[in-house]
Structures are given as C-alpha cells and as structure tokens.
Design an enzyme around this catalytic site. Structure first.
Site, PDB file in Angstrom:
ATOM      1  CG  ASP A  43      -2.207  -0.888   0.971  1.00  0.00           C
ATOM      2  OD1 ASP A  43      -2.187  -1.533   0.178  1.00  0.00           O
ATOM      3  OD2 ASP A  43      -3.222  -0.655   1.786  1.00  0.00           O
ATOM      4  CB  CYS A  57       1.664  -5.890   3.632  1.00  0.00           C
ATOM      5  SG  CYS A  57       3.361  -5.651   4.015  1.00  0.00           S
ATOM      6  CG  ASP A  58      -1.317  -2.411   4.151  1.00  0.00           C
ATOM      7  OD1 ASP A  58      -1.240  -2.188   5.444  1.00  0.00           O
ATOM      8  OD2 ASP A  58      -0.673  -1.727   3.601  1.00  0.00           O
ATOM      9  CE  LYS A  59      -6.511  -2.382   2.132  1.00  0.00           C
ATOM     10  NZ  LYS A  59      -5.282  -1.838   2.653  1.00  0.00           N
ATOM     11  CB  CYS A 100       5.102   0.302   7.568  1.00  0.00           C
ATOM     12  SG  CYS A 100       5.374   0.253   5.764  1.00  0.00           S
ATOM     13  CD  GLU A 107      -4.684   2.527   3.063  1.00  0.00           C
ATOM     14  OE1 GLU A 107      -3.222   2.852   3.030  1.00  0.00           O
ATOM     15  OE2 GLU A 107      -4.673   1.506   3.713  1.00  0.00           O
ATOM     16  CB  SER A 132      -2.388   5.024   5.533  1.00  0.00           C
ATOM     17  OG  SER A 132      -1.615   4.397   6.081  1.00  0.00           O
TER      18      SER A 132
END
Length: 551
Positions: free
Chosen positions: A78, A119-121, A192, A441, A467
């Site tokens: 992302d 990570c994100d999704k 992150c 985002e 985010s």
C-alpha cells in the site's frame, strides 16, 4: 481426509500421476496434504523474507507427518500504491486474494492450509478465505520491520517519508535531508514499523486465535519468527487430525476480542472494514459497525505506538507482545479457543512479564476510551470512522468551513501549494468503494497536513479511507458515499461542518430545505471504469458500514 477425493481408489490414478510429477513419493501422498498460501513478493518489503519462512513451515509440516505444497498469492504494498491510480486496486485485491485461495484449495482438495501473510489487504483477504473454506488453517504473519536510524533518532516509514515530504514543502528541511530520511526510514524486511494496518491486522489475527502467541509482533528479521513458522507448520497437521476448523475459533467472542484489542492498541481504522467483511464471510450478524462504538466506550487505550505516539512495534514485542496486552485487559477479553491448543484464558495466565512503560495498566490508560470512534449525524447517517487516539485533544471538537475536492489529487495539489486556510474542513469525495472505485487511502494528504503544521488547524473528511499511518482529525468511511448521493455529495465550499468526537457527531450545518434542493439537482458522475476489476468492484462492493467487500 478431504484429499481422499483426489488420491484414493483406482479412478484417481491420473490424479496421483500428476502429484507424482511434482516429485513427491507415494508415502508423501498418503499423508495430509497441506497448502502454504504464500504472498512472497520481491515488490513488498513486508514479504521479501517469506521464502525463508516457507522453508521453516515446510520443515514443520514434514516433521509432523504432513506433505506441504506452496502456492502463490498476489500482494500489493500500500505504501508504494499510495497517492496514485494504483491505490484503487488495493482494497479490491482483498476479494481477489480470497477468491484465488478458495479456487486453489478447492481445486486440489487440500486437507489444511497455512496462510503466510503480512501486509495490508493480504491478511484480511486470507482471513476471509479461511472463513469461507472452513478447513483447518493457521496464520504466520511475517513480522514488522525494525526501526530506521538517523543521527541518533529512530525513524519510521510514515513520519519520516510522507510527513517529511510535507515538511519539505513547508521549507523546514532541505531536499538533501529528505533524501537522507527516505534512505534510512525503512532499513530492511518487514511491515512498516508502527501500528499501521498490516501490524494491526497481525495483532488482531493473533488475538482471534488464528496464529501462535507472539506471531503478531515478532520482528521479521528475528530467528524467533522462523521458530514460530516451524511450530505453525507442525501445528497445522495436528489441527487437521483434530478437525479444528476456523469457524470453531473465529467465533463472536473472537471477533469481539479483536475489536477490544484494536481499541486498546489504537489500531488502524482499516480494521473496521476488514472485521466487518470477515463477519460477513462468517455469516455472523452479531458484529456490526455499532459493535465498535459500543466497545470503544468501555475499552481504554493502553498502548501508544506510532503514528499516535513515538513507540514502535519492536517495543510492543519486547514489552510482552499480544499475550501481555491480553493479560492486561483481563475480563474485557472473552475466553475462546486458539490454534495453539491453549485457550485465551490460558494464554493470559501464562504471562510472566509486562513492561508498563509500553503497555499501561487499566487504571492508568492513555485514554478511558478506545482508539477508534464511530460518528453519526446529518453528514454520515450510516456512520463514519475516526482514529481518535491519533487526534490532538484540542481538535476533538472542531467547526470549520468546507473546502471541497472531487479527488485526492485535487486536494493534494491545494495542500502542498499552501492554499488551505486555518479553520478549513477539507472534503475529499467520490473516493468511496463505488465512486473511487476502490476506496483509496488518503495518507498523502493527511501526512502533508501534519508535515505542513496544520494538524491543529484543519480537519479532513472523506468517503474514502485512511492509512493506519494517518493521524490528526481525519474522518473517513463516510456513508452513504458521494457516488450514491450521500450528504457528502451535497456539500458546497463555505458550508459549516461540525465534528464532535466525544459526542460521536458529524453534522453538515446547512438548512434542511437547502439540502433537499441540492439533492433534487444531484447527478452522479459517470463511472471511472467500465471494464476489468475496478468496474466489477464498483458494481458489487457493499457500503463501508458493511465492510466494502464483494461477498
């Protein structure tokens, strides 16, 4: 075993022959067949070490008497997708991931599955797949990145790149300093470093009982992560033999525990979308947007990591990790089984050390309310979401005049050009699930606001999302979205908007007759996409208060 459908009996000779073509022997085919859904990618820093973790998972599966098969899953970073057209694909990729895993597992009749994610999704997409398939499953989240270092201070991705870009536009740092920060902010493998979406979801996955203790916080580069991967490989074979499936673990109690943990940590607002989408896959009507607000009023905010504070994921891990937070929360957490074989209560009771400088006690919280608040009102009849733990107390009640933009790019140009006046409420619309499409985002504009020193003078609202790195008075997920004719579509420059986080209100202070007149003349813009994934997502996506999935 489920795999008997493709390996038992004379009529399955062709199937066995194809399995033998992969190099396995007959003895291996007689064991439980275990998939490893790996999101390895050279493009995503949080995933670049997954090849090593795959090896340790395979070792564990073999040691426990299973046969491992690795297959690939797409992954989007992302941070790299942020601020351009690519971000429109991030949230829809959650459904693509769930669908792809479902297809592979069902097509090959696997007995169990290890989800290797970070990570994100990717993590929520895999959780949705686990709920849908309901075969024995366990998660290995690849772990957070270590802090960067520059001139005796620790660096993190969002604050020292996105927000630093805003400081550069303001003239506070030179281009040379910006380049030095961008080189040092992300020192290697891992998600992150703060409590952004990836790490929040890793913590919630552990809290729900779908990964082993400490998996959610153990840094990517530690040998501890490899040991967790090995133990997870062993454990999945036992889960298959015990027939322990995800729906036996991801109960209403597990989902409520995840929300409680999210609130105590001050996690990403994206988790609202992901947990609601997961509840939909689980066919669990007991969890909805109001559940977040109900629990937020009861659960204190105990941990202050970046972006809200100055601590990092590594600090949370060495302070005792998720087990220590579970122990601290006590009876606010409901008992539930976990993939480890231990119950939540047993995990709570096993804790021997908690660093109270990182994980505060219930009688000494950062705030008596949780990190996320749900706001309703004339501007968001079906709800909106704010990360209140990252909002300065002075900005929790704010009234300002609207400055409207029809895309993130328009808003970003105005912010970086210094055209936003103090007392403004920046309105970014047509960025919702259908209007975007893809519900991008808004990290770039929110970080620019902070970097330019406006976080105590302006607010930002959007039908898009933020985010996990966002901080400041930023309200997202406004529903109904502008594309569907929601009130956010009717705002005009200069309209007054009231944001009252303590009272859970967001109001458009315009006369009802005037709003009705505007509504009668409203015409939605044409769809941005007429073919491909985004056209399909725009057509099928549910509204944000239902998780914005295509399920």
């Amino acid at each position: 075993m489920k795999s008997e459908a493709v390996k038992v009996g004379p009529d399955r000779a062709p199937h066995r022959s194809l399995f033998f073509a992969t190099g396995i022997c007959r003895e291996s085919l007689e064991r439980p067949l275990i998939g490893i859904a790996s999101a390895f990618s050279d493009l995503v820093p949080g995933h670049i070490e997954m090849r090593n973790l795959e090896r340790f998972i395979e070792r564990g599966i073999e040691a426990a008497g299973g046969t491992p098969f690795v297959f690939g899953v797409p992954a989007i970073c992302d941070g790299i997708a942020m601020g351009h057209e690519g971000m429109r694909f991030s949230l829809p990729s959650r459904d693509v991931i769930a669908d792809g895993i479902e297809a592979v597992v069902q097509g090959h009749a696997l007995d169990g599955i290890v989800f290797l994610t970070n990570c994100d999704k990717i993590t929520p997409g895999m959780l949705m797949a686990a709920a849908r398939l309901n075969i024995p499953a366990i998660f290995v989240t690849a772990g957070p990145m270590l802090a960067g270092h520059y001139q005796k201070r620790r660096l993190s991705f969002v604050r020292d790149t996105f927000e630093a870009a805003g400081r550069y536009h303001k003239g506070e740092i030179t281009l040379e300093e910006l380049h030095e920060l961008e080189m040092e902010a992300c020192p290697g493998a891992g998600s992150c470093q703060g409590l952004y979406t990836a790490n929040t979801m890793a913590c919630l996955t552990e809290t729900m009982g779908m990964s082993l203790p400490f998996c959610g916080t153990a840094p990517a580069v530690l040998a501890e992560k490899k040991r967790i991967a090995y133990q997870s490989g062993k454990r999945i074979v036992e889960l298959v033999r015990e027939n322990i499936t995800p729906r036996k673990i991801m109960t209403t109690s597990a989902l409520r525990n995840a929300i409680v943990m999210d609130l105590a940590l001050g996690g990403s607002t994206n988790t609202v979308l992901h947990l609601l989408a997961l509840a939909k896959e689980l066919e669990n009507g007991a969890i909805n947007l109001n559940t977040f607000d109900e629990l937020s009023r009861k659960v204190p905010h105990l941990v202050m990591l970046r972006p809200a504070g100055d601590l990092f994921m590594e600090d949370l891990h060495f302070a005792g990790g998720i087990p220590a937070v579970l122990s601290t929360l006590g009876e606010l957490i409901e008992d539930n089984p976990t993939v480890s074989g231990k119950s939540i209560r047993e995990i709570q009771q096993s804790v021997r050390f908690i660093d109270r400088e990182v994980i505060r006690s219930l009688d000494n919280p950062h705030s008596v309310e949780g990190g996320i608040a749900v706001l309703y009102g004339s501007l968001a009849p079906e709800g909106s979401v704010v990360k209140q733990s990252a909002v300065d107390p002075e900005m929790r009640v704010f009234k300002g005049k609207a400055v409207c933009f029809s895309s993130e790019e328009e808003a970003m140009q105005a912010i970086t050009a210094g055209k936003i006046q103090k007392g403004s409420v920046i309105v970014i619309r047509y960025e919702g699930p259908k209007g975007g499409p893809g519900m991008r985002e808004m990290l770039a504009p929110t970080s620019a606001i902070v970097g330019m020193g406006l976080s105590k003078d302006v607010a930002l609202i959007t039908d898009g999302r933020f985010s996990g790195g966002t901080r400041g008075p930023c309200i997202g997920h406004i529903s109904p979205e502008a594309f569907e004719g929601g009130p956010i579509a009717l705002i005009k420059d200069g309209d007054e908007i009231l944001i009252d986080i303590p009272q859970r209100k967001i109001e458009l202070l315009v006369d009802e007759a005037e709003l009705q007149k505007r509504k009668e003349s409203f015409v939605p813009p044409p769809p941005r996409y007429t073919r491909g994934l985004l056209a399909r997502y725009a057509k099928l996506a549910r509204p944000t208060h239902q998780g914005a999935s295509m399920a």
